[in-house]
Structure formats: C-alpha cells, structure tokens
Design a protein around this motif. Structure first.
Motif, short mmCIF file in Angstrom:
data_model
loop_
_atom_site.label_atom_id
_atom_site.label_comp_id
_atom_site.label_asym_id
_atom_site.label_seq_id
_atom_site.Cartn_x
_atom_site.Cartn_y
_atom_site.Cartn_z
N ALA A 660 62.73 91.64 -98.52
CA ALA A 660 62.63 90.30 -99.13
C ALA A 660 64.01 89.66 -99.26
O ALA A 660 64.18 88.45 -99.01
CB ALA A 660 61.96 90.41 -100.49
N LYS A 661 64.98 90.49 -99.64
CA LYS A 661 66.35 89.96 -99.78
C LYS A 661 66.90 89.53 -98.42
O LYS A 661 67.51 88.45 -98.29
CB LYS A 661 67.25 91.01 -100.41
N GLU A 662 66.69 90.37 -97.40
CA GLU A 662 67.20 90.07 -96.06
C GLU A 662 66.58 88.79 -95.50
O GLU A 662 67.23 88.06 -94.75
CB GLU A 662 66.91 91.25 -95.12
N GLN A 663 65.33 88.52 -95.84
CA GLN A 663 64.65 87.33 -95.32
C GLN A 663 64.90 86.09 -96.17
O GLN A 663 64.36 85.03 -95.90
CB GLN A 663 63.15 87.61 -95.22
N GLY A 664 65.74 86.22 -97.19
CA GLY A 664 66.12 85.06 -98.00
C GLY A 664 65.10 84.67 -99.04
O GLY A 664 65.16 83.58 -99.61
N TYR A 665 64.14 85.58 -99.36
CA TYR A 665 63.13 85.26 -100.35
C TYR A 665 63.62 85.45 -101.78
O TYR A 665 63.07 84.88 -102.71
CB TYR A 665 61.88 86.12 -100.13
N THR A 666 64.63 86.30 -101.96
CA THR A 666 65.13 86.56 -103.31
C THR A 666 66.47 85.86 -103.52
O THR A 666 67.10 85.37 -102.58
CB THR A 666 65.33 88.06 -103.56
N GLU A 667 66.87 85.83 -104.78
CA GLU A 667 68.22 85.39 -105.11
C GLU A 667 69.21 86.42 -104.55
O GLU A 667 68.82 87.55 -104.22
CB GLU A 667 68.40 85.28 -106.62
N PRO A 668 70.51 86.08 -104.41
CA PRO A 668 71.49 87.08 -103.97
C PRO A 668 71.45 88.35 -104.82
O PRO A 668 71.70 89.44 -104.33
CB PRO A 668 72.83 86.34 -104.12
N ASP A 669 71.13 88.19 -106.11
CA ASP A 669 70.91 89.34 -106.98
C ASP A 669 69.40 89.47 -107.20
O ASP A 669 68.80 88.75 -108.01
CB ASP A 669 71.61 89.11 -108.33
N PRO A 670 68.71 90.39 -106.49
CA PRO A 670 67.25 90.48 -106.55
C PRO A 670 66.72 90.79 -107.95
O PRO A 670 65.56 90.51 -108.25
CB PRO A 670 66.93 91.64 -105.59
N LYS A 671 67.56 91.35 -108.80
CA LYS A 671 67.12 91.66 -110.15
C LYS A 671 66.68 90.41 -110.91
O LYS A 671 65.79 90.47 -111.78
CB LYS A 671 68.26 92.36 -110.91
N ILE A 672 67.28 89.26 -110.57
CA ILE A 672 66.91 88.00 -111.22
C ILE A 672 65.44 87.71 -110.96
O ILE A 672 64.71 87.26 -111.86
CB ILE A 672 67.80 86.84 -110.70
N ASP A 673 64.97 88.01 -109.74
CA ASP A 673 63.57 87.77 -109.41
C ASP A 673 62.67 88.84 -110.04
O ASP A 673 61.67 88.53 -110.70
CB ASP A 673 63.38 87.79 -107.89
N LEU A 674 63.03 90.12 -109.84
CA LEU A 674 62.15 91.20 -110.27
C LEU A 674 62.10 91.35 -111.78
O LEU A 674 61.13 91.87 -112.33
CB LEU A 674 62.57 92.52 -109.62
N SER A 675 63.12 90.89 -112.46
CA SER A 675 63.13 90.98 -113.92
C SER A 675 62.24 89.91 -114.56
O SER A 675 61.95 89.97 -115.75
CB SER A 675 64.55 90.80 -114.46
N GLY A 676 61.83 88.94 -113.76
CA GLY A 676 61.02 87.85 -114.30
C GLY A 676 61.82 86.70 -114.84
O GLY A 676 61.27 85.67 -115.24
#
Length: 815
Positions: A660-676
């Motif tokens: 997801a991160k590689e495809q640009g779906y998440t923020e540069p820091d994926p924790k921002i997305d997964l943490s809610g």
C-alpha cells in the motif's frame, strides 16, 4: 507637406540613424518632409545629470561630458563622408566648449537656475539635428536646417510650458514661406522665451515641436516615430498581454498621456485639436506596422475601455478637520495657495461630509504643498479646527480611460471588484464629469498587479491567467504537474484559463520563475534551484504580488500548514491535500475560513477527504441549500480499505501494508493511516463542515494496533512490530471470515459525536464489496432520512488526489 518626429530611441546609434533616413527618403517620394529630431538616446538625461553634479561641485561631470563629446564625434565620423567632416566636427567641438563653460559656471557658483537648466538640456537636440543634416548632405539629399530657437516662443516656469502661438505661428509661416526645400531638418524640444533667451518645451518636447509646426502649417497629419507600435492598452513592459490600439480620440490620448503613457508628450495634442490634424504613432523599427492613429473619434475601438495607465511618481496630501465642514471658500483658499506655489494638483477627492480633502501632487512637490497649506491655514491649525497636512508616499494612480465609458453602466463596479478580489486597497477615487476617466490611488507596490488585473478584466475576458506556487512535488505533486502540462491547451481553449506554474519546492530545493517554469524540464531546473525555505517561499510570493495567485500544498507537513494564514491574508488562495490545517485546533480552522472570506481568497481542501471524490463539496452544497445532517457513515481511508481488502493471511499483514505504501495509498508514515489518526481527521473535517465545533481529541478511536506499535518512532520499527503482531491480525481476519463478514475501518458522525474503528460488515451492508482503495460516504439528512445520499469511488492514490487538487484550482479559476 508631412511632419515627422523621431525620438531618442530611434537615434541611439549611427545604425539607427541610417534606418531613420530610409524612412524619411520613402516619405520624400510623396511630399516635402519636415523632420523633427530628439537628442541621441540618453543624452538629455546625461546633460541634466552633469548639471546636478556640477552644482554639487562633483567633478565627475567632466567624465560624462568627455564621453558624450566622443559619442557625438564618433557618430559624425561614421555618418558623414571624410571630405565633409571638418565643418560638423568643428560645430560639435564648439557646442561642447560652450557646454563646458556653462558647467564650469555652475560648478563655481554652486548654483543651478531654471534658466541655465533649460539652456543646458537643449544641447542634445541641436547636436543631433546638425549631425543628421550633414548626413543627409552626404547622401546627396538637399535639406534646410530650421533652428526652432528662432521659431518657437515659449514662456517657461520650471517644467510648465506656455507657447505664444501668435508669435510662433508667424515665425514658422515666414520661415517656411521664404525657404523652399524638399526636406527640413529641425531640432525638437528647444525654443526661446519672450526675452529671446534659449529655452525648452519641457521633457518630451520634441513631440510638441512637431505638433506646433504642423499646426502652424496646417498639415494633414503628424507622424511620431518611436520604439513601439503605437499607444498600448497598458504599459507593455508591465502588462505582457497589452496590445497596440489602432485608433483613439484626441481626448483619450490626452488622458492616457497625462496619466503616464510615455509614448506621447501631453501638450502635443493642443495645437492640433481644433485643426483636426491627425497624429500617427509609428515604430521606427517596424515602419510597415499600422501603429496608432489619434484623431477626432475612435469608432474603430469597440471596447468600452480604451486603455489603462498609471502615474507612480506622486504623493497624497491629506487635509482633515471639523473646521472645514460648511465653511464657504475653504477649497478656494486651498487651491489658490497651491496655485501661488506653482504646485500642480493631479487628482482631487473630497468626502461628502466635507471633513477631509485629499489631493495628489508630484512627489517632488509634496513637501512644498504641505508647507504652503500649513502656512495658509496656520490659524485653523492653531485652534485645532483642522490638522496639519499629512503626506502619504509610496502610492500611485491607476486610471481607466475611454470615450465610451460614459455610455456603459457598471464599469466602476467591475474595476473596484477586480481590484478588491486581488487584495488591492483603494486609497482615493476620482471620476471626471465627462466619465472618460476613472482614477484610483493605490499602493505603489500593487501597480503591476493592478494593471494586469484590470487588463485581464477589460481586455482579455473571457481568458484568465492563474499563477501557481506549488510546494510538494513527490507522488501527488509530480502527477499534478503532469496533468497541468497535458491539459494546458484544453484549459485555454475550452475554459479560457491560462495556468502558469511560477514556483516549485520540495524539502531541499525551491525554484522561482516569474515568466513560468518549463513543465517539460522542471525536475532538472529544480535540482539547480536554491535551498528550500518556507519563509523565503512566502516572501517571494509576496514580492511577485501577482493577481489570481494560488499556493498549492501537496505535502503532509504541519510546518507548511502554519503558513496558510499568511497566504490568505495576502489574498493568495490556498489549495491543499494536507489535512493538518483543517484538523488542527478549531480556532485555527475557523481563522483560516474567516481570513479567506475577509481577503477574498479561496481556501479549498476537497482532497482532505476522499482524494478526488466530491465529498466536501457535496456536504457544503447540502448545508448551503438548507439541509441538515443527521448522520454520516463512511469508509474514508483508501489505504486501510486497500489493506483489509487485500489481506487474506496468504501474505503477512506487514507485506500488504508495504504494498500500500509503495503504491502511494498511505501517508509517508503508514502509522498515520493504520492508527486511525488519518480517518479521525477526515471525519473531524466533515463534522466541522456540518457546523459542529469538535476537536480531534473528541473523536473516539477503537485501535486495532498494539500500543507498542502505536508508539513506534520510525517506519522500520513500526514494520518490525507489525511482523511481531501477525497472529493478532490473523485472528481478527478469521473471526470476520467465520461470520461471512468483511473488515472495514469505519467513521461515523451522529448526534454531535464522532468515532472511528475497525468493524465487521455483512454482505448486505453498503460497505460490503468495497473494492481496492475505494471510499464511500453515506449522508443521512433531513432530505435523505432513509435512503442516504451516497458518494463512492477511488479514495486514494497519487493520480486521483492530484486530479482533486486540479479540480480545486479550476474551481478558483472559474470564479
């Protein structure tokens, strides 16, 4: 007989003089020609500068004098055959000897009188016309030299010129009646006063010379040759889209020239107006171009406004006080005082309350005007009936000019609205009873922006130029630039929008180009840019001070979001996919909304929720139309939706997140997305758009990540902890699967409260079968109580986010 005048730019070098001679010879094929010449380009400025230096006992004047003598001698040697040079070289040396004597006198006396200044400033025209007369002689063209010091009689007071037309016309008629020639060579600018002492017609007086001669001889027209193709809709040096006018009236030309259009010296029209003699403004270097014809009417000009011009060397003098109210004769005393001091008033405005009068004068006359007014009204000032006059500098006058303005309603409104929308404050307004001129006083720093704004409003509509200042050129920013480049022609042809990117910045470098950045080569240019600096970026945008400016933030930076308020306060619109500003403390969110309204800027952030989906726009339209939100249910994270749609335990959870991160779906820091946190920000923004005053801490979060991973300090540590927590993720997945449900990270707003968290949804739920990175929002409202209004589609990815930003830019452009 034709009268031709050539300005200093047309005579700046021997090569240009040769070009001028070809133009004159072509006219000689048709009729006799009176050719009036200015000084060589820049010479008059040098002559006056030398006088000022000499008056200050600065011997540098001698260097400038020697350089000018050499310039004239060199020109004569190049233009005149060797056999004929001795006479003209002797004349040049004699004139410079006289000049040297005058400067020595000024130096010794440490004094420069107006009379001496007039004598000195006229040497350039005498020298140029004598050299050119000899040049024609060398070409075998017989010419008659006519010294205008023997023809034109003028009374001068500083730069203010009054011509004695009775004596002047008689002199001209006698001279041209007694000297028969095909070509007359005439120095412009110079004259004599009524006492027979050499004088001038003021700066730009060569135009006036040509007009005086044409008027006396009743010629059909006067041709003024300069370095541009006529009079323009605005100053082309400041307004790139300005174009030359084919035809304007005498009155329009007077207004434009009085208000700063330097192509024509204002008094030039005076001796031609009653005799209906046309003035043709032509380009020496493109003589085949039509140029501008100044005549009795301007029927060929189909626009309501003919031109836009400005004066920047002015100051305001303000007189204010209750002692002015209802006092007869106050204005008479004021203007009589200024008249006696020789102060010319450029603009006047008075409040209907009679409590204040504001006048604009030349900048160098402001102190004299204040001193005279304060002295004349010293009693009123002493008794505090009025305040001492106040001077306000750093201002300029802009003016709309046109004969047809008086027959068209709403022009003033369009003018002031266009200026106001670009944060250009108006200090004073004046409009003559003829309605041919609407003038406004503005800050000098805003002149270029004002001229371009008004030119776009009155001459370029329906096209519109949008100026972008872009920070963040990674995934989203790069896609945006590619889209702008691809759609460039379409936008201009279909929407009449010309979008220019004037600045780019990433975290390391920034690049500025006021003419627009080449979007085919921006990566290489940015690599060679200057070090990135957020404050410097803002300062440069302010320095450019361009109309229709938009700051585009494609980052997730909290630091950059702190600058939005400064851009909006300068009437620079802000478009952003950065959610931090709108999810910040409510007072900061509200401040941005208020600044946008107060300063006429747009603050658009559609991509904060749902990337390119029209979620915020739909919600705003519902609220604006009077609907009321009952409940919002949404899947707002394209990244989380992608993760839980993809995760089926065949690959570990951390691998899916990496994808997801590689495809640009998440923020540069994926924790921002997964943490809610990202989803919490989005539902918070929707809550605020619904009218609720919530803070981020008010959003209830049901975390599915371990506390250890939530408190990780780097992406590397975070992914290691995801590996460790794989059994927990498998358990969550298997529980949902056993019930025939899917996992969705859901945001909900109801009864003034909001929450986010992972939920199991059954196959009949609208959230079921939501594929890939799609988002969905259900709006339950008073109008949609049972069957919600649904917005659904791709909610993540660089392309769709860039397209949402693009749409916001277009929305501003179409305002």
């Amino acid at each position: 007989m034709k009268v031709l005048k050539f300005g200093g730019s047309s005579l700046a070098s021997p090569e240009r003089i040769k070009l001028v001679s070809k133009t004159i010879q072509k006219h000689l094929e048709e009729d006799a020609v009176v050719s009036v010449f200015s000084a060589f380009g820049g010479v008059t400025n040098d002559l006056l500068e030398m006088a000022e230096l000499a008056a200050k006992e600065d011997i540098r004047y001698k260097e400038i004098l020697a350089a000018n003598e050499k310039r004239h001698l060199d020109a004569a040697r190049e233009l005149v055959p060797v056999a004929n040079q001795s006479s003209i070289l002797s004349k040049i040396k004699n004139e410079f000897n006289r000049l040297e004597t005058l400067y020595e006198g000024v130096y010794l006396l440490n004094e420069l009188s107006d009379k001496t200044r007039h004598v000195i400033s006229g040497f350039g025209e005498i020298l140029s016309s004598q050299i050119i007369a000899e040049y024609f002689k060398g070409l075998g063209i017989k010419s008659q030299f006519a010294d205008t010091r023997d023809l034109i009689v003028a009374k001068n007071a500083s730069e203010k010129v009054q011509v004695n037309y009775d004596l002047t016309n008689a002199n001209i008629e006698i001279f041209f009646g007694s000297h028969q020639s095909g070509l007359y060579v005439v120095p412009g600018f110079v004259s004599k006063n009524e006492q027979g002492f050499p004088s001038t017609l003021g700066r730009g007086g060569s135009d006036f010379t040509a007009a005086i001669i044409a008027g006396a001889l009743h010629t059909e027209k006067v041709l003024i040759y300069t370095d541009v193709n006529g009079m323009y809709t605005a100053n082309p040096n400041l307004v790139p889209h300005a174009y030359s006018l084919k035809e304007i009236s005498y009155e329009e030309a007077m207004e434009l020239s009085h208000f700063g259009a330097k192509v024509l010296y204002p008094p030039t029209i005076q001796p031609l107006l009653d005799k209906k003699i046309e003035i043709h403004i032509k380009n020496t270097f493109e003589p085949e171009q039509a140029g501008t014809v100044i005549s009795r009417s301007s029927k060929k000009n189909f626009r309501w406004v003919t031109g836009i011009t400005h004066i920047d060397s002015i100051k305001l003098v303000n007189i204010e006080g209750s002692g002015m109210v209802g006092v007869p004769g106050f204005s008479k005393r004021l203007f009589e005082t200024l008249y006696l001091e020789g102060v010319n008033v450029v603009l006047i405005t008075q409040a209907s309350s009679e409590h204040s009068i504001c006048i604009a004068v030349k900048a160098d006359e402001a102190e004299k005007a204040k001193a005279a007014v304060d002295e004349a009204f010293q009693n009123e000032i002493a008794f505090k009936k009025i305040k001492p006059a106040e001077i306000e500098g750093n201002v300029a006058i802009i003016a709309l000019v046109g004969d047809r303005m008086k027959s068209h309603h709403g022009l003033s409104g369009k003018m002031f609205s266009a200026l106001g929308n670009n944060n250009i404050n108006i200090r004073a307004i004046a409009q003559g009873s003829s309605e041919r001129n609407i003038s406004a006083v503005i800050a000098k720093k805003d002149v270029t922006k004002a001229l371009n704004t008004l030119h776009e409003q009155f001459f370029e509509v329906p096209s519109k130029e949008i100026n972008l200042f872009v920070t963040g050129v990674g995934n989203v920013g790069g896609k945006l630039i590619a889209q702008l480049k691809k759609q460039e022609d379409y936008l201009l042809e279909k929407l009449r929008l010309k979008i220019r990117v004037l600045a780019l910045s990433n975290s390391r470098q920034m690049l500025f180009n006021e003419d627009g950045i080449d979007l085919d080569n921006w990566q290489e240019e940015l690599k060679n840019g200057e070090p990135a600096n957020k404050q410097e970026f803002l300062d440069r945008v302010r320095e450019f001070n361009l109309r229709n400016s938009i700051f585009v933030d494609n980052t997730a930076s909290a630091d950059i979001s702190q600058y939005y308020k400064h851009y909006l306060a300068d009437s620079v619109s802000v478009v952003t996919c950065n959610k931090i500003a709108c999810a910040d403390a409510y007072e900061n969110y509200e401040q941005l909304q208020n600044l946008a309204r107060e300063y006429g800027a747009s603050f658009l952030y559609e991509t904060n929720v749902g990337a390119g989906l029209p979620i915020i726009d739909t919600l705003q339209n519902l609220i604006a139309s009077g609907d009321r939100i009952q409940k919002i249910q949404a899947v707002l994270s394209g990244s989380l939706n992608y993760v839980f749609n993809t995760y089926d335990t065949s690959e570990p959870f951390y691998k899916v997140v990496e994808q997801a991160k590689e495809q640009g779906y998440t923020e540069p820091d994926p924790k921002i997305d997964l943490s809610g946190v990202d989803v919490a920000r989005k539902i918070l923004i929707l809550a605020r758009e619904s009218g609720l005053k919530l803070e981020l801490d008010d959003i209830e979060r049901d975390d599915f990540l371990s506390q250890e991973s939530l408190h990780s300090t780097s992406n590397e540590e975070f992914f290691e902890l995801l590996k460790k927590d794989e059994p927990a993720f498998q358990k969550i997945y298997e529980n949902a699967k056993s019930k025939g449900s899917e996992l969705k990270y859901v945001a909900q707003l109801e009864n003034g409260k909001a929450k986010v968290g992972l939920q199991e949804v059954g196959p009949q739920h609208p959230f079921a079968n939501l594929s890939g990175s799609d988002n969905i929002v259900l709006f339950f409202t008073d109008r949609y109580p049972e069957q919600p209004l649904i917005v659904k589609g791709a909610g993540a990815g660089a392309d769709v986010t860039a397209s949402g930003i693009f749409a916001d830019i277009i929305r501003i452009g179409k305002k």
